[in-house]
Scaffold this motif. Structure first.
Motif, PDB file in Angstrom:
ATOM      1  N   GLY A 257      37.916  41.407  12.065  1.00  0.00           N
ATOM      2  CA  GLY A 257      37.305  40.107  12.367  1.00  0.00           C
ATOM      3  C   GLY A 257      37.164  39.872  13.864  1.00  0.00           C
ATOM      4  N   GLU A 258      37.527  40.875  14.666  1.00  0.00           N
ATOM      5  CA  GLU A 258      37.461  40.740  16.113  1.00  0.00           C
ATOM      6  C   GLU A 258      36.021  40.662  16.590  1.00  0.00           C
ATOM      7  OE1 GLU A 258      38.753  43.229  20.127  1.00  0.00           O
ATOM      8  OE2 GLU A 258      38.850  44.163  18.137  1.00  0.00           O
ATOM      9  N   LYS A 259      35.742  39.659  17.447  1.00  0.00           N
ATOM     10  CA  LYS A 259      34.407  39.486  18.014  1.00  0.00           C
ATOM     11  C   LYS A 259      34.580  39.234  19.514  1.00  0.00           C
ATOM     12  CE  LYS A 259      32.305  37.956  13.733  1.00  0.00           C
ATOM     13  NZ  LYS A 259      31.282  37.118  13.120  1.00  0.00           N
ATOM     14  N   PRO A 260      34.723  40.324  20.280  1.00  0.00           N
ATOM     15  CA  PRO A 260      35.096  40.183  21.693  1.00  0.00           C
ATOM     16  C   PRO A 260      33.983  39.726  22.629  1.00  0.00           C
ATOM     17  CG  PRO A 260      34.804  42.494  21.136  1.00  0.00           C
ATOM     18  CD  PRO A 260      34.625  41.722  19.859  1.00  0.00           C
ATOM     19  N   PHE A 261      32.765  39.540  22.099  1.00  0.00           N
ATOM     20  CA  PHE A 261      31.655  39.130  22.956  1.00  0.00           C
ATOM     21  C   PHE A 261      31.166  37.740  22.532  1.00  0.00           C
ATOM     22  CE2 PHE A 261      31.651  43.763  22.599  1.00  0.00           C
ATOM     23  CZ  PHE A 261      31.795  44.118  23.937  1.00  0.00           C
ATOM     24  N   PRO A 262      31.753  36.660  23.115  1.00  0.00           N
ATOM     25  CA  PRO A 262      31.363  35.294  22.722  1.00  0.00           C
ATOM     26  C   PRO A 262      30.178  34.782  23.537  1.00  0.00           C
ATOM     27  CG  PRO A 262      33.268  35.208  24.161  1.00  0.00           C
ATOM     28  CD  PRO A 262      32.905  36.669  24.031  1.00  0.00           C
ATOM     29  N   CYS A 263      29.358  33.962  22.891  1.00  0.00           N
ATOM     30  CA  CYS A 263      28.224  33.329  23.571  1.00  0.00           C
ATOM     31  C   CYS A 263      28.743  32.178  24.426  1.00  0.00           C
ATOM     32  CB  CYS A 263      27.222  32.819  22.534  1.00  0.00           C
ATOM     33  SG  CYS A 263      25.862  31.866  23.260  1.00  0.00           S
ATOM     34  N   SER A 264      28.349  32.124  25.693  1.00  0.00           N
ATOM     35  CA  SER A 264      28.808  31.081  26.612  1.00  0.00           C
ATOM     36  C   SER A 264      28.175  29.723  26.312  1.00  0.00           C
ATOM     37  CB  SER A 264      28.496  31.487  28.055  1.00  0.00           C
ATOM     38  OG  SER A 264      27.099  31.705  28.216  1.00  0.00           O
ATOM     39  N   VAL A 265      27.116  29.713  25.490  1.00  0.00           N
ATOM     40  CA  VAL A 265      26.420  28.462  25.174  1.00  0.00           C
ATOM     41  C   VAL A 265      26.993  27.808  23.912  1.00  0.00           C
ATOM     42  CG1 VAL A 265      24.187  27.401  24.643  1.00  0.00           C
ATOM     43  CG2 VAL A 265      24.307  29.315  26.253  1.00  0.00           C
ATOM     44  N   CYS A 266      27.076  28.569  22.815  1.00  0.00           N
ATOM     45  CA  CYS A 266      27.497  27.977  21.531  1.00  0.00           C
ATOM     46  C   CYS A 266      28.844  28.483  21.034  1.00  0.00           C
ATOM     47  CB  CYS A 266      26.439  28.227  20.456  1.00  0.00           C
ATOM     48  SG  CYS A 266      26.263  29.989  20.016  1.00  0.00           S
ATOM     49  N   GLY A 267      29.403  29.488  21.699  1.00  0.00           N
ATOM     50  CA  GLY A 267      30.723  29.981  21.306  1.00  0.00           C
ATOM     51  C   GLY A 267      30.732  31.004  20.196  1.00  0.00           C
ATOM     52  N   LYS A 268      29.569  31.316  19.630  1.00  0.00           N
ATOM     53  CA  LYS A 268      29.509  32.299  18.553  1.00  0.00           C
ATOM     54  C   LYS A 268      29.925  33.672  19.077  1.00  0.00           C
ATOM     55  CE  LYS A 268      26.487  34.061  14.883  1.00  0.00           C
ATOM     56  NZ  LYS A 268      25.152  34.027  14.260  1.00  0.00           N
ATOM     57  N   GLY A 269      30.750  34.381  18.285  1.00  0.00           N
ATOM     58  CA  GLY A 269      31.243  35.676  18.715  1.00  0.00           C
ATOM     59  C   GLY A 269      30.480  36.835  18.100  1.00  0.00           C
ATOM     60  N   LEU A 277      23.503  39.933  23.656  1.00  0.00           N
ATOM     61  CA  LEU A 277      22.304  39.851  24.493  1.00  0.00           C
ATOM     62  C   LEU A 277      21.082  39.447  23.664  1.00  0.00           C
ATOM     63  CD1 LEU A 277      22.837  43.045  26.690  1.00  0.00           C
ATOM     64  CD2 LEU A 277      23.114  40.664  27.399  1.00  0.00           C
ATOM     65  N   ARG A 278      20.997  40.005  22.438  1.00  0.00           N
ATOM     66  CA  ARG A 278      19.892  39.666  21.553  1.00  0.00           C
ATOM     67  C   ARG A 278      19.976  38.188  21.136  1.00  0.00           C
ATOM     68  NH1 ARG A 278      20.081  44.128  18.520  1.00  0.00           N
ATOM     69  NH2 ARG A 278      21.460  43.259  16.969  1.00  0.00           N
ATOM     70  N   HIS A 279      21.199  37.719  20.877  1.00  0.00           N
ATOM     71  CA  HIS A 279      21.410  36.327  20.466  1.00  0.00           C
ATOM     72  C   HIS A 279      21.097  35.352  21.597  1.00  0.00           C
ATOM     73  CE1 HIS A 279      23.573  32.676  19.182  1.00  0.00           C
ATOM     74  NE2 HIS A 279      24.178  32.717  20.355  1.00  0.00           N
ATOM     75  N   ASN A 280      21.441  35.726  22.844  1.00  0.00           N
ATOM     76  CA  ASN A 280      21.269  34.822  23.988  1.00  0.00           C
ATOM     77  C   ASN A 280      19.831  34.344  24.132  1.00  0.00           C
ATOM     78  OD1 ASN A 280      23.902  34.633  24.882  1.00  0.00           O
ATOM     79  ND2 ASN A 280      23.755  36.352  26.293  1.00  0.00           N
TER      80      ASN A 280
END
Length: 293
Positions: A257-269, A277-280
């Motif tokens: 369940g590890e998600k080490p790359f969180p989005c700085s805008v919405c917090g999604k990991g 990068l694709r999500h950003n």
């Protein structure tokens, strides 16, 4: 007819009652039905009477077998009414539906922050624990993430003082081996020599099977697994195997369940930086992929 009605009434009352007359002789757990007790007892006996006709896996319950068989048949009976995506289990569909809303039903009891899934909440809660869940078997130090533990364990892997000195350069940023062509610095002479081939286009390491050239022996070794079918890195959680250690580490995040790359805008990991990068792009109006026509 009255007897049938009476039996149905009694069954209904029993279903809604708290009575659990069937007791497990091994652990003392109580159950409402004898069938539930028999199913539970297989935990102790390790009996798995339901076997998959497509592979060698066996299961304790017929319902678990049915769910598993959808992996082979491709059946996805639970469909999202918003986007049409199908799922093999109802629980997976319910978890997915949250992605279409701003709802974050899983709240952290320490800071109140909300998350869309229990996995994201569990990963977040590690930051509140004084002692990490992942413990080093050599020194006993605890870490919140398995990737942090793996990084730490490298400290224990140095067999000579020279190797330790090389490693220290990671922290001091010292790069005593500069490239005479572009000026880029390296912590080790071997890294510099490998880098120099990028200026010459030299690919000294040739594959004997297909003739493809590579800049390093390590790249050649990984490539040769395409021909040999070798997958030396196996997952400790399932039966999957991989050609590269890095691919195994990424895969294991499915289980942890590890998600080490969180989005700085919405917090999604995310499990991979490429996915982040694709999500950003979803938070901007940027459309980087242009049609040439």
């Amino acid at each position: 007819m009255d007897t049938v009605k009476q039996s149905l009434k009694e069954a209904s009352i029993f279903t809604h009652s708290q009575e659990r007359p069937f007791k497990c002789s091994d652990c003392g757990s109580n159950f409402k039905r004898a069938a539930d007790l028999r199913e539970h007892e297989r935990i102790h006996t390790e009996e798995r009477p339901f076997s998959c006709s497509h592979c060698t896996k066996t299961f304790r319950t017929s319902s678990n077998l049915r769910q598993h068989q959808r992996v082979h048949t491709g059946e996805r009976p639970f469909t999202c009414s918003v986007c049409g995506k199908g799922f093999t289990q109802l629980s997976s569909l319910l978890k997915h539906k949250v992605t279409h809303t701003q709802e974050r039903p899983f709240k952290c009891s320490d800071c109140g922050r909300g998350f869309k899934s229990s996995g994201e909440l569990m990963s977040h809660k590690r930051f509140h624990t004084a002692e990490g869940l992942f413990t080093c078997s050599v020194c006993g130090k605890g870490f919140n993430r398995s990737s942090h533990l793996q990084t730490h364990q490298r400290v224990h892997r140095f067999k000579s003082s020279s190797n330790l000195r090389k490693h220290h350069r990671v922290h001091t940023k010292e790069k005593p081996f500069p490239c005479s062509v572009c000026g880029k610095g390296f912590t080790q002479l071997s890294s510099l020599l490998k880098h120099k081939s990028t200026h010459t286009q030299e690919r000294a390491f040739q594959c004997t099977d297909c003739g493809t050239g590579f800049e390093s022996s390590h790249e050649l070794l990984i490539h040769q697994r395409v021909h040999t079918g070798e997958r030396p890195f196996s997952c400790s959680h399932c039966t999957k195997r991989f050609k590269r250690l890095s691919t195994l580490r990424i895969h294991q995040r499915v289980h942890t369940g590890e998600k080490p790359f969180p989005c700085s805008v919405c917090g999604k990991g995310f499990t991979q930086s490429s996915s982040l990068l694709r999500h950003n792009v979803t938070h901007t109006k940027e459309r980087p992929f242009k049609c040439s026509d």
